[in-house]
Design a protein around this motif. Structure first.
Motif, mmCIF file in Angstrom:
data_model
loop_
_atom_site.group_PDB
_atom_site.id
_atom_site.type_symbol
_atom_site.label_atom_id
_atom_site.label_comp_id
_atom_site.label_asym_id
_atom_site.label_seq_id
_atom_site.Cartn_x
_atom_site.Cartn_y
_atom_site.Cartn_z
ATOM 1 N N LYS A 1 -8.565 10.633 8.153
ATOM 2 C CA LYS A 1 -8.097 11.937 7.721
ATOM 3 C C LYS A 1 -8.261 12.149 6.207
ATOM 4 C CE LYS A 1 -4.598 12.159 11.404
ATOM 5 N NZ LYS A 1 -3.151 12.303 11.683
ATOM 6 N N PHE A 2 -8.808 11.124 5.484
ATOM 7 C CA PHE A 2 -9.004 11.270 4.041
ATOM 8 C C PHE A 2 -9.945 12.423 3.754
ATOM 9 C CE2 PHE A 2 -7.983 6.646 2.593
ATOM 10 C CZ PHE A 2 -6.680 6.818 3.036
ATOM 11 N N SER A 3 -9.698 13.087 2.671
ATOM 12 C CA SER A 3 -10.600 14.162 2.262
ATOM 13 C C SER A 3 -11.930 13.575 1.805
ATOM 14 C CB SER A 3 -9.978 14.973 1.134
ATOM 15 O OG SER A 3 -9.740 14.143 -0.009
ATOM 16 N N SER B 1 -4.974 8.115 -7.349
ATOM 17 C CA SER B 1 -5.516 8.381 -6.015
ATOM 18 C C SER B 1 -4.805 9.601 -5.417
ATOM 19 C CB SER B 1 -5.324 7.156 -5.106
ATOM 20 O OG SER B 1 -5.669 7.480 -3.785
ATOM 21 N N SER B 2 -5.589 10.578 -4.984
ATOM 22 C CA SER B 2 -4.999 11.793 -4.403
ATOM 23 C C SER B 2 -4.455 11.533 -3.002
ATOM 24 C CB SER B 2 -6.049 12.907 -4.351
ATOM 25 O OG SER B 2 -7.166 12.488 -3.585
ATOM 26 N N HIS C 1 -1.282 6.909 -6.342
ATOM 27 C CA HIS C 1 -1.072 5.749 -7.210
ATOM 28 C C HIS C 1 -2.302 5.601 -8.110
ATOM 29 C CE1 HIS C 1 -0.233 1.665 -8.544
ATOM 30 N NE2 HIS C 1 0.997 1.793 -8.007
ATOM 31 N N ASP C 2 -2.056 5.122 -9.321
ATOM 32 C CA ASP C 2 -3.174 4.917 -10.258
ATOM 33 C C ASP C 2 -3.932 3.653 -9.888
ATOM 34 O OD1 ASP C 2 -2.453 7.166 -11.640
ATOM 35 O OD2 ASP C 2 -1.307 6.101 -13.182
ATOM 36 N N LEU D 1 -8.192 -1.886 -7.914
ATOM 37 C CA LEU D 1 -6.936 -2.601 -8.136
ATOM 38 C C LEU D 1 -5.905 -1.609 -8.657
ATOM 39 C CD1 LEU D 1 -8.181 -5.882 -9.874
ATOM 40 C CD2 LEU D 1 -7.157 -5.670 -7.598
ATOM 41 N N PRO D 2 -4.673 -1.753 -8.268
ATOM 42 C CA PRO D 2 -3.641 -0.834 -8.754
ATOM 43 C C PRO D 2 -3.500 -0.942 -10.274
ATOM 44 C CG PRO D 2 -2.798 -2.227 -6.980
ATOM 45 C CD PRO D 2 -4.130 -2.764 -7.337
ATOM 46 N N TYR D 3 -3.466 0.209 -10.934
ATOM 47 C CA TYR D 3 -3.310 0.193 -12.402
ATOM 48 C C TYR D 3 -1.818 0.141 -12.711
ATOM 49 C CZ TYR D 3 -4.917 0.771 -17.161
ATOM 50 O OH TYR D 3 -5.231 0.558 -18.483
#
Length: 486
Positions: free
Chosen positions: A118-120, A144-145, A149-150, A169-171
């Protein structure tokens, strides 16, 4: 009033400001450079993960995953999930996000989003668009839309497989700290700034102290104030301090020399006035006597006129000697030099003084070799030998003998002029060459001397590049030793 010295302070703050600007610029540059390096390293690491992941998926084609066939890939995602999860656990922590994207932007797998279908469309994501255009794209600290999360993204496009592999990787705080530049060199820079500040302050303080003392010196010198002050007593032991101290010492020497010259000039003026006063007074007295006594007998008048003539001769001799000393004081630039035959010159002096020597029963022993020629001024060289001869005739005593010798020494001639007279007391030797100095003033004036003869001798010898000294002979008499350049 002297203004407060600001040169050292201005120099201190100027240099410190330049260094601080340099240090801050260097720190900012180093921070940026190191962060970019760490970002590049992490980017390369994630790009390597992308390549390894594609290789692993390609090796799984026997299990039904055909990367060359997009339709089969979509149908076989479930089969690949286990393989992708194994890859994530093997190469990175559980925080590693892996996304597979078709070139048209459709997400076909995301290990963090279970409903990735379902991701755009991701075609306009910065890292995806860059990867499709250049083969690889990155995006630092982009939110991330879908997951809100960054992340730090690295996407790689593999045309052969028609697949974009994106790892992220998560910022978070941990990643932000890992990407920060090392702070140790900042502390090192701060320590260096402190050390430089102290060294610079010490240097500029010494410099300011020297300049301050030089300013005091200049002010006092300009206002003719005394320089014997404690502020000028010593300087820091560096080059500028040494130069400043020497400047002040030279100025003091010049001032002392100038004072000595002023004293000498006053003494010389007084001596000249005194020497001129005696013959002028005598001439005036004799002439007044003749004028006040018109009936004076001819014999007495003739005697008075002879005495006037003798005093005028003394005046002429005095003025000639003063003129000669003035020429010597003017230096060699005002005097013409030529080849002078000293042998012939001394022969002429011997003949000219024959009558005076005969009256005092004196002899002249000339032991010089023939044809002694030097380059100099004939008149001044004549004055050297004539004054020495006249001095011996006047003061050596009756029945004495004068001896003149010469020998060649390199580029000079060494002369010895001596007599066997009575000599002078040792305390007078050092002052014999002073102007108007007389050992026996009464006798000197009686003999008609001007007190300038030996002063002329010394100055003429020095002008011709020579040296002169006088001493008493053990057997009695004076010995003059002097040299003249050839």
């Amino acid at each position: 009033m002297l203004k407060t010295n600001t040169v050292g302070r201005k120099l201190y703050f100027s240099v410190l400001a330049v260094f601080l600007v340099f240090a801050v610029s260097f720190i900012v540059f180093q921070q940026t450079r190191e962060k970019q390096y760490k970002i590049s390293t992490l980017t390369l690491k994630l790009a390597t993960y992308n390549e390894l992941l594609v290789e692993d998926l390609a090796l799984s084609s026997s299990n039904g995953i055909l990367l060359s066939d997009t339709v089969n890939l979509v149908d076989s995602v479930r089969v690949a999930e286990a393989k992708l999860e194994d890859f994530v656990q093997e190469h990175e922590s559980k925080d590693l996000r892996v996304t597979l994207i078709k070139p048209d932007g459709k997400v076909i797998y995301d290990n963090m989003g279970k409903d990735f279908r379902k991701f755009s469309n991701h075609a306009k994501r910065a890292e995806i668009a860059e990867a499709l255009q250049y083969g690889m794209g990155t995006s630092v600290e982009r939110q991330s839309s879908t997951l809100k999360h960054d992340y730090f993204y690295v996407a790689s496009y593999f045309p052969k497989s028609q697949l974009v592999v994106r790892t992220a990787l998560p910022y978070n705080d941990d990643l932000a700290k890992s990407l920060q530049a090392d702070q140790h060199y900042i502390w090192f820079a701060l320590v260096a700034v402190i050390i430089l500040t102290l060294v610079l302050y010490r240097f500029t303080s010494r410099l300011g102290s020297n300049i301050s003392k030089l300013r005091i010196f200049a002010y006092k010198a300009d206002h003719n104030e005394s320089l014997e002050v404690e502020d000028l007593a010593s300087f820091p032991g560096d080059e500028l301090g040494e130069i400043a101290e020497r400047i002040i010492k030279m100025y003091k020497r010049v001032q002392t020399t100038r004072k000595e010259q002023d004293i000498l000039k006053r003494q010389l003026t007084q001596n000249i006035a005194h020497e001129l006063k005696t013959p002028v007074a005598s001439i005036r007295g004799y002439l007044e006597t003749i004028l006040d006594n018109p009936h004076i007998n001819e014999a007495t008048k003739a005697q008075f006129l002879q005495r006037c003539f003798a005093q005028s001769e003394r005046l002429t001799s005095l003025l000639h000697d003063i003129s000669t000393l003035n020429r010597l004081d003017d230096g060699s630039d005002m005097i013409d030099f030529e080849a002078v035959d000293i042998t012939r010159l001394v022969t002429d002096i011997t003949r000219e003084t024959a009558l005076a020597r005969q009256e005092r029963k004196m002899t002249f022993d000339n032991r010089m070799p023939e044809h002694i020629v030097v380059k100099g001024n004939r008149s001044l060289i004549y004055s050297i030998f004539r004054n020495l001869t006249d001095n011996a005739i006047a003061y050596a005593g009756e029945g004495r003998k004068m001896t003149l010798e010469a020998k060649e020494q390199g580029n000079k001639w060494h002369f010895i002029f001596r007599d066997n007279g009575q000599g002078v007391s040792p305390e007078h030797l050092a002052r014999l060459f002073e102007r108007f100095y007389r050992v026996d003033k009464g006798r000197s004036r009686k003999m008609g001397g001007t007190g300038l003869g030996l002063a002329i001798v010394k100055n003429a010898v020095l002008l011709h590049g020579g040296t002169i000294r006088v001493s008493n002979l053990p057997e009695g008499g004076l010995k003059f030793e002097f040299t003249l350049k050839k």
